[in-house]
Every structure is written in structure tokens, then in C-alpha cells.
Scaffold this motif. Structure first.
Motif, PDB file in Angstrom:
ATOM      1  N   ARG A 162      50.064 112.620  61.394  1.00 20.51           N
ATOM      2  CA  ARG A 162      48.973 113.556  61.106  1.00 20.51           C
ATOM      3  C   ARG A 162      48.722 113.715  59.611  1.00 20.51           C
ATOM      4  O   ARG A 162      47.618 114.007  59.182  1.00 20.51           O
ATOM      5  CB  ARG A 162      49.275 114.919  61.731  1.00 20.51           C
ATOM      6  N   ARG A 163      49.800 113.555  58.810  1.00 18.82           N
ATOM      7  CA  ARG A 163      49.637 113.653  57.361  1.00 18.82           C
ATOM      8  C   ARG A 163      48.687 112.586  56.834  1.00 18.82           C
ATOM      9  O   ARG A 163      48.028 112.775  55.825  1.00 18.82           O
ATOM     10  CB  ARG A 163      50.999 113.430  56.691  1.00 18.82           C
ATOM     11  N   GLY A 176      49.213 118.379  59.539  1.00 17.12           N
ATOM     12  CA  GLY A 176      50.610 117.965  59.594  1.00 17.12           C
ATOM     13  C   GLY A 176      51.584 119.113  59.450  1.00 17.12           C
ATOM     14  O   GLY A 176      52.765 118.901  59.190  1.00 17.12           O
ATOM     15  N   LEU A 177      51.115 120.346  59.615  1.00 21.12           N
ATOM     16  CA  LEU A 177      52.020 121.496  59.535  1.00 21.12           C
ATOM     17  C   LEU A 177      52.842 121.588  60.822  1.00 21.12           C
ATOM     18  O   LEU A 177      52.327 121.387  61.916  1.00 21.12           O
ATOM     19  CB  LEU A 177      51.223 122.795  59.376  1.00 21.12           C
ATOM     20  N   GLY A 178      54.105 121.929  60.687  1.00 21.60           N
ATOM     21  CA  GLY A 178      54.970 122.097  61.856  1.00 21.60           C
ATOM     22  C   GLY A 178      54.805 123.483  62.460  1.00 21.60           C
ATOM     23  O   GLY A 178      53.998 124.287  61.986  1.00 21.60           O
ATOM     24  N   TYR A 179      55.593 123.760  63.510  1.00 22.31           N
ATOM     25  CA  TYR A 179      55.436 125.021  64.253  1.00 22.31           C
ATOM     26  C   TYR A 179      55.601 126.249  63.366  1.00 22.31           C
ATOM     27  O   TYR A 179      54.749 127.129  63.323  1.00 22.31           O
ATOM     28  CB  TYR A 179      56.454 125.066  65.395  1.00 22.31           C
ATOM     29  N   VAL A 199      58.253 114.933  67.647  1.00 20.66           N
ATOM     30  CA  VAL A 199      57.416 115.847  66.872  1.00 20.66           C
ATOM     31  C   VAL A 199      57.332 115.430  65.402  1.00 20.66           C
ATOM     32  O   VAL A 199      56.267 115.451  64.782  1.00 20.66           O
ATOM     33  CB  VAL A 199      57.963 117.293  66.980  1.00 20.66           C
ATOM     34  N   LYS A 200      58.467 115.033  64.841  1.00 24.33           N
ATOM     35  CA  LYS A 200      58.475 114.657  63.420  1.00 24.33           C
ATOM     36  C   LYS A 200      57.584 113.443  63.182  1.00 24.33           C
ATOM     37  O   LYS A 200      56.868 113.366  62.183  1.00 24.33           O
ATOM     38  CB  LYS A 200      59.920 114.333  62.981  1.00 24.33           C
ATOM     39  N   ILE A 234      54.988 112.572  64.987  1.00 22.04           N
ATOM     40  CA  ILE A 234      53.592 113.000  65.114  1.00 22.04           C
ATOM     41  C   ILE A 234      53.134 113.661  63.822  1.00 22.04           C
ATOM     42  O   ILE A 234      52.056 113.385  63.299  1.00 22.04           O
ATOM     43  CB  ILE A 234      53.428 113.971  66.305  1.00 22.04           C
ATOM     44  N   GLU A 235      54.000 114.528  63.263  1.00 23.52           N
ATOM     45  CA  GLU A 235      53.627 115.199  62.011  1.00 23.52           C
ATOM     46  C   GLU A 235      53.445 114.188  60.881  1.00 23.52           C
ATOM     47  O   GLU A 235      52.573 114.350  60.033  1.00 23.52           O
ATOM     48  CB  GLU A 235      54.683 116.247  61.635  1.00 23.52           C
ATOM     49  N   ARG A 236      54.281 113.137  60.894  1.00 26.04           N
ATOM     50  CA  ARG A 236      54.175 112.107  59.862  1.00 26.04           C
ATOM     51  C   ARG A 236      52.814 111.414  59.961  1.00 26.04           C
ATOM     52  O   ARG A 236      52.154 111.160  58.949  1.00 26.04           O
ATOM     53  CB  ARG A 236      55.321 111.107  60.044  1.00 26.04           C
ATOM     54  N   MET A 280      44.734 115.891  51.327  1.00 26.76           N
ATOM     55  CA  MET A 280      45.979 115.314  51.840  1.00 26.76           C
ATOM     56  C   MET A 280      46.048 113.818  51.557  1.00 26.76           C
ATOM     57  O   MET A 280      46.996 113.156  51.939  1.00 26.76           O
ATOM     58  CB  MET A 280      46.091 115.561  53.346  1.00 26.76           C
ATOM     59  N   LYS A 306      55.626 126.638  60.079  1.00 28.91           N
ATOM     60  CA  LYS A 306      54.645 126.779  58.996  1.00 28.91           C
ATOM     61  C   LYS A 306      53.289 127.180  59.551  1.00 28.91           C
ATOM     62  O   LYS A 306      52.577 127.985  58.952  1.00 28.91           O
ATOM     63  CB  LYS A 306      54.540 125.476  58.208  1.00 28.91           C
ATOM     64  N   VAL A 343      52.968 120.619  52.997  1.00 27.78           N
ATOM     65  CA  VAL A 343      53.297 119.395  53.731  1.00 27.78           C
ATOM     66  C   VAL A 343      53.704 118.288  52.753  1.00 27.78           C
ATOM     67  O   VAL A 343      54.730 117.637  52.921  1.00 27.78           O
ATOM     68  CB  VAL A 343      52.113 118.939  54.597  1.00 27.78           C
TER      69      VAL A 343
END
Lengths: 259, 368
Positions: free
Chosen positions: A93-94, B271-274, A86-87, A89-91, A170, B276, A122
Motif C-alpha cells: 500500500r505504501r 499504508g497505516l496500520g491498525y 498484514v505487513k 499488504i501495508e508494504r 508517499m 496508527k 509510514v
């Protein structure tokens, strides 16, 4: 068909690869939506994906920022391979901005708050700095005067420009556009396309799913035609529109251009 | 479109469609059936209102100290006046009642800025959270005592409106966050959490509150080690909170389901997590959508507090009932229950009005 007013110079591309999709397959249950998608996008490259509805265009770009899972193959974005982490993926997506057909602005926040949400929560920027960035991009999409309104008070074209500004705040390396003008009234398509052309002139790496062939002609480095989950044809626009190879492409073009 | 066209000027509407006459026509006399219904309603009011007014006001007894003062045939409000303090404070010792007043005053002063337009929302959020976390401890210290020189007042002496407000207040402030967590859990993709939340919600929704309270006071002690005994009020609070939390969870889930998928996707794309995504995007919209449902649950909770009489707590309802059985004041139960109903109604109506106001204030144009 709306012709964008300007025609940017196609600058030489760098060799740096931003997106690499290798043999990507995806199923919705038993339905095979994406079949062996291979696509490489270099830094500063602009790709237009077109094709009939249900051909997997949107699904393809939604795999790039992992809004959709895929079952086989690999995707590398900006040097990082997509995984189930997950981390991670979030990286990714930023760094990847996305603009949706239905804008998907946050209706409970003002235009300015829509734009500062990502940078503050973020990117962890201080509020004042985030607001400066937001105002800069709202000026670029030419609606700084709407900053304190709510999305519900804006027209569709204005909302989509706010959505573009929200993504740009972003500071993404890649922009994905998922049919950004399909939900707009004809009068508003041009203002959104102009914003996208301006973005292209600045050298942004872009993948656009769109039926705006005028936009594809002037802005794209490559046009990709998809049908039933496959990439059928992939060519520079001048060749794509004048010498399409497959019968399917010819049929699609004849239908979309002679209307 | 070549020649420019002057638009037709707007004219005022016909006189018969606006003002008092227009309103009467539209709402009371719009059709033969409506005319009949209107006349019928007027007749019913004419028959019922005068005797009611006579009983409640004209023939009512207001002065005096005992039942001898109530011989007029109307309502005996003396009964309420004599018992008023008891109805408000229960058996809270006479000399210590200022502590209850102080606690209420503190809450009113502390919460006042939350209702002011001029105060910034950032400050409101901080103050609100501070109150939510800090106030219960302060209020408990004040009411229970045992420190800073205040004599201890056991919770069994708390009663009347005080007790009703304590149970309702704690129940509301605890049930909402519990409900939000349960609703999120029920929509979680993690099977363990989902199953846990579904089981919890369905269990508590499946039993009547009265059973929960009864079990907590009669059955629970059987399972606890001998000599271990925890507060009756605390048990009621836990029972009410868990019970209403389950209801709240379903209300909040309704709101969560109404949020379009695009909102989740836009948040994810940034890029927001769950947490947030939920805290900044989804819950603010979902909770706003279900304000009517939340307030509905709050109102039900407020009135359900009267069930604690089953475990021997003297809330407003029970203490009024208790006073009507006082041999010196037999025969005035109507006055007592009318008074109790009026107090409940005032609080519930207040909540209802506040929620309508809140909805209007939070409205930010149409969706998307």
C-alpha cells in the motif's frame, strides 16, 4: 464531456511489469462480482477502466491495494504477491497511491497535515522534510496557499487535488483513481483532470476508473471496458472509440458519448 | 449573461426583528399560547422566588459558633461554616491538611498550560500525558505520606470533598482509556477479543453500581485468603472504574460507528496500520463527536461517587449527612444538603461548560 487541454506524447513503455492480475475472482456472499480478471500493467502505462455502474470497475482496482479481498487468483504488485500477511499488504500500500470518489480527506487535520501524515508515520521522515515534500506537491496541484486550512473549508475540486497531493507525498510507484471526478460539480472537473494529465505527462503508472472519455482519449494507453464483473474489451483508445467490437461496448459508448 | 449585472444591495432587517424587542417577540410573545405560558412563568417566579430568597439570604444566620446563633427562622449557614473544614477534608488530621491543599495546587498549576491558547499543542500533549501518568503517584505520595518525612495518613481518614475528588478523578482518568480499549475490542474482527469485551461490557452495565460497591466490600473478602485485606478506597476505585469503563465503551463505540468507511480506507491506502489508523485518524474524530456523551458519563460518575457511603467511606455526601446527625446540630439537614448540592452542581456545571467550549474549539468545518 470535458476535454483536457493538453495532449501528452505517448512515450515508449518499459518492459517492467508493475501490476499483474491473474484469473482473479471475487464473490460478495453468493454474488460473483469479479469473474476471471486478467490484467497486466507495465511501468509508466496508463489504463482507463470504464463501464456501467455495478460492473466491478472499482472493485477491480480496490483489489490491487487490497482494500477488497478476492477469493481466487493472484495479484502481483511491484514484484510482491498480495497475501494475507498484514505487513506485506501495508508494504504494498505504501507504493500504491489511491484517490477516491469522495476524496476521503481527514477532516480533523489541515491540508498540510493530511499530506505529511503518511510521510511522517509510514515513511518515518522528519517533520521538516515531510513538510517540504508536501508543499512541493501542493504547489504542483496549484493550491499551496490552502496549506493551513481544513478540508471542510475547500471546494470539492480543491479537496480532490489535495487528495491527489496526499497520495503523491508517499512517492508511490502506481496511482489508482476511483472515479475521481464523479462527485464534483462540472466547473471543478477540469481542474482535477488537468492535474491528472500533468501527472500522466511525468510518466506515472496509472489506473483510472472514470467516465471522462476525453481524458481516456488523450491520456490512456489502453481503455478497458467492463460489464457484470468481466473485462469485455481492452484496446488502445483510438481503436476503442472508433472500432469497438462487442455490442455491449457499442451500446455503452453510444449512451455515454451522445449525451 | 452577456451584459454585466449589478447585484441588489443588502438592506438592514426591519427594526422589530432585531435587538431586545425582536428577541422578546420571537421568544416570549410569538403566539397566544406563548403569551399565556410567559405570564404563567412570571407568576410562578413571583410566588416562589421571594420566600426562597428570604430563607437563603435575608433571614439567614451567618455569624456565630453554635446553634444558638440560628434563631432567625432563615437558613443556618453557621452550620456549614462550623463544619466547612470537615466537609472539605473529612477526618484528615488538622495539622496535615496543607498536604491536600498542596496536591490540589500542584494539579492546578500543572494543568494550567493545558487550558491556554498560546501553548503549542505538541507541548500540551506531552504535558497532558506526563500529568496523567505522573500526577497520581505524586498526589498519592503527598496524601498518603510515609515517605520524605511525611507522617502516614491512612485512606480511611480521607474524606469530604477530597475523597469525592479522588474517586471522581481516578474514575474519569481510568475509565476513559478503559472504555476506548473496550470499544475498539468490541469492534475487533478477532472473535476472542470481541467476545471478551462484549461479555465484560454487558456484565458491568447489567449490575447497579451500588451492588458492585457492596460486593467489593462484603463479598470480596470472603474469597480472599485470611489476613489478606486490601484498601477499602482502592476497592471502591476499582469498582467505579470498571463500572464506568463499560458505560464509556458504549459511548465511544457510538463515535466509532459514526466515522465513514472512507476514512478507514484512506488511512489503509496510505499504508497505516491498525493502531496508527485508530490513534491518528479514527479516535481523534470519534472522541470529538462523542464529547457530549463522554462528559455526560463523567458527570454521572461524579455524582455516583456519593454511593460509596454504602461501604462506609465518608465522601462529601456522607460527611454532610454525618454532620446533620450530630446531636449538637440536629435539624439543619436542609442547609447541609443544599450546600452539598451546590458543590456537586458547581463541579458538574463546570464540566459541562468546559465541554461546550472544547467542542467549539475543536470544530474544523463540516465533514468529509
Amino acid at each position: 464531456m470535458t476535454e483536457p487541454s493538453t495532449s501528452p506524447v505517448l512515450d515508449p513503455l518499459s518492459d517492467q511489469i508493475m501490476i499483474r492480475m491473474e484469473a482473479v475472482h471475487k464473490w460478495y456472499g453468493a454474488f460473483h462480482v469479479l469473474k476471471d480478471i486478467n490484467l497486466t500493467v507495465r511501468k509508466g502505462e496508463r489504463i482507463v477502466i470504464c463501464g456501467p455502474s455495478g460492473s466491478g470497475k472499482s472493485t477491480t482496482i480496490r483489489c490491487v491495494n487490497r482494500l477488497e479481498e478476492y477469493q481466487r487468483g493472484r495479484i502481483v504488485v511491484d514484484g510482491q504477491e498480495l497475501s494475507n500477511d498484514v505487513k506485506q499488504i501495508e508494504r504494498i500500500r505504501r507504493e500504491v497511491g489511491m484517490v477516491f470518489q469522495h476524496f476521503n480527506l481527514f477532516p480533523h487535520l489541515t491540508v498540510l497535515e493530511n499530506c505529511t501524515l503518511g510521510p511522517i508515520w509510514v515513511r518515518k521522515l522528519p517533520r521538516r522534510q515531510a513538510e517540504e515534500i508536501a508543499m512541493r506537491y501542493l504547489e504542483r496541484v496549484r493550491i499551496p496557499e490552502q496549506a493551513n486550512k481544513y478540508p471542510g473549508q475547500l471546494s470539492g475540486g480543491q479537496q480532490q487535488r489535495v487528495a491527489i497531493a496526499r497520495s503523491l507525498c508517499m512517492n508511490p510507484k502506481i496511482m489508482l483513481f476511483d472515479e475521481p471526478t464523479s462527485a464534483l460539480d462540472p466547473e471543478m472537473i477540469k481542474e482535477v483532470l488537468d492535474t491528472m494529465v500533468a501527472l500522466a505527462e511525468d510518466g506515472m503508472t496509472m489506473i483510472c476508473v472514470t467516465h471522462e472519455m476525453g481524458f481516456a482519449k488523450t491520456v490512456a494507453h489502453r481503455v478497458i471496458f467492463m460489464d457484470s464483473g468481466e473485462i469485455i474489451e481492452e484496446k488502445p483508445p483510438e481503436e476503442f472509440f472508433t472500432h469497438p467490437e462487442s455490442e455491449r461496448t457499442k451500446l455503452f459508448l453510444s449512451q455515454i458519448l451522445h449525451h | 449573461m452577456a451584459e454585466s449585472r449589478v447585484p441588489h444591495a443588502s438592506l438592514p432587517p426591519p427594526a422589530s426583528t432585531i435587538g431586545v424587542v425582536g428577541w422578546l417577540r420571537r421568544n416570549l410573545f410569538s403566539s397566544p399560547l406563548n403569551i399565556v405560558l410567559t405570564l404563567l412563568a412570571v407568576y410562578l417566579l413571583f410566588v416562589t422566588l421571594p420566600p426562597l430568597l428570604r430563607w437563603a439570604f435575608l433571614d439567614a444566620s451567618w455569624r456565630g459558633d453554635d446553634r444558638e446563633a440560628c434563631r432567625s427562622g432563615g437558613a443556618c449557614w453557621v452550620f456549614i461554616r462550623v463544619h466547612f473544614e470537615q466537609f472539605m477534608y473529612g477526618f484528615y488530621p488538622d495539622g496535615q491538611r496543607w498536604r491536600v491543599n498542596a496536591a490540589v495546587l500542584l494539579l492546578i498549576l500543572g494543568a494550567a498550560p493545558l487550558f491556554m491558547r498560546a501553548v503549542s499543542s505538541k507541548f500540551k500533549i506531552r504535558l497532558g500525558l506526563g500529568l496523567l501518568i505522573g500526577y497520581p503517584f505524586v498526589a498519592f505520595a503527598l496524601l498518603k505520606g510515609g515517605m520524605i518525612g511525611l507522617p502516614v495518613v491512612d485512606t480511611s481518614q480521607w474524606g469530604g470533598l477530597l475523597l469525592t475528588l479522588v474517586i471522581a478523578g481516578v474514575g474519569m482518568t481510568a475509565a476513559l482509556p478503559l472504555g476506548v480499549l473496550l470499544a475498539l475490542g468490541r469492534r475487533s474482527r478477532m472473535p476472542a477479543i470481541q467476545t471478551l469485551c462484549v461479555t465484560f461490557i454487558e456484565f458491568w452495565r447489567g449490575v447497579p453500581l451500588i451492588t458492585v460497591l457492596f460486593m467489593s466490600s462484603v463479598m470480596l473478602p470472603l474469597f480472599l485468603p485470611v489476613g489478606m485485606n486490601f484498601d477499602k478506597l482502592l476497592r471502591a476505585l476499582i469498582g467505579v472504574t470498571l463500572f464506568q469503563g463499560a458505560y464509556m465503551a458504549e459511548v465511544v463505540r457510538g463515535g466509532l460507528q459514526a466515522i465513514p468507511k472512507g476514512q478507514f480506507e484512506a488511512a489503509a491506502a496510505l499504508g497505516l496500520g491498525y493502531w496508527k489508523t485508530m490513534g491518528l485518524i479514527v479516535l481523534p474524530q470519534a472522541l470529538k463527536l462523542v464529547i457530549p456523551g463522554i462528559v455526560n458519563t463523567f458527570i454521572a460518575l461524579f455524582k455516583d461517587t456519593s454511593l460509596v457511603l454504602i461501604i462506609g467511606l465518608f465522601d462529601l455526601m456522607n460527611i454532610v449527612h454525618n454532620a446533620t446527625t450530630n446531636p449538637a446540630w440536629l435539624g439543619f439537614s436542609t442547609e447541609g444538603y443544599v450546600f452539598a448540592a451546590l458543590v456537586y452542581w458547581l463541579f458538574c456545571f463546570g464540566m459541562s461548560r468546559y465541554s461546550q467550549n472544547l467542542e467549539k474549539h475543536l470544530h474544523t468545518g463540516h465533514k468529509r
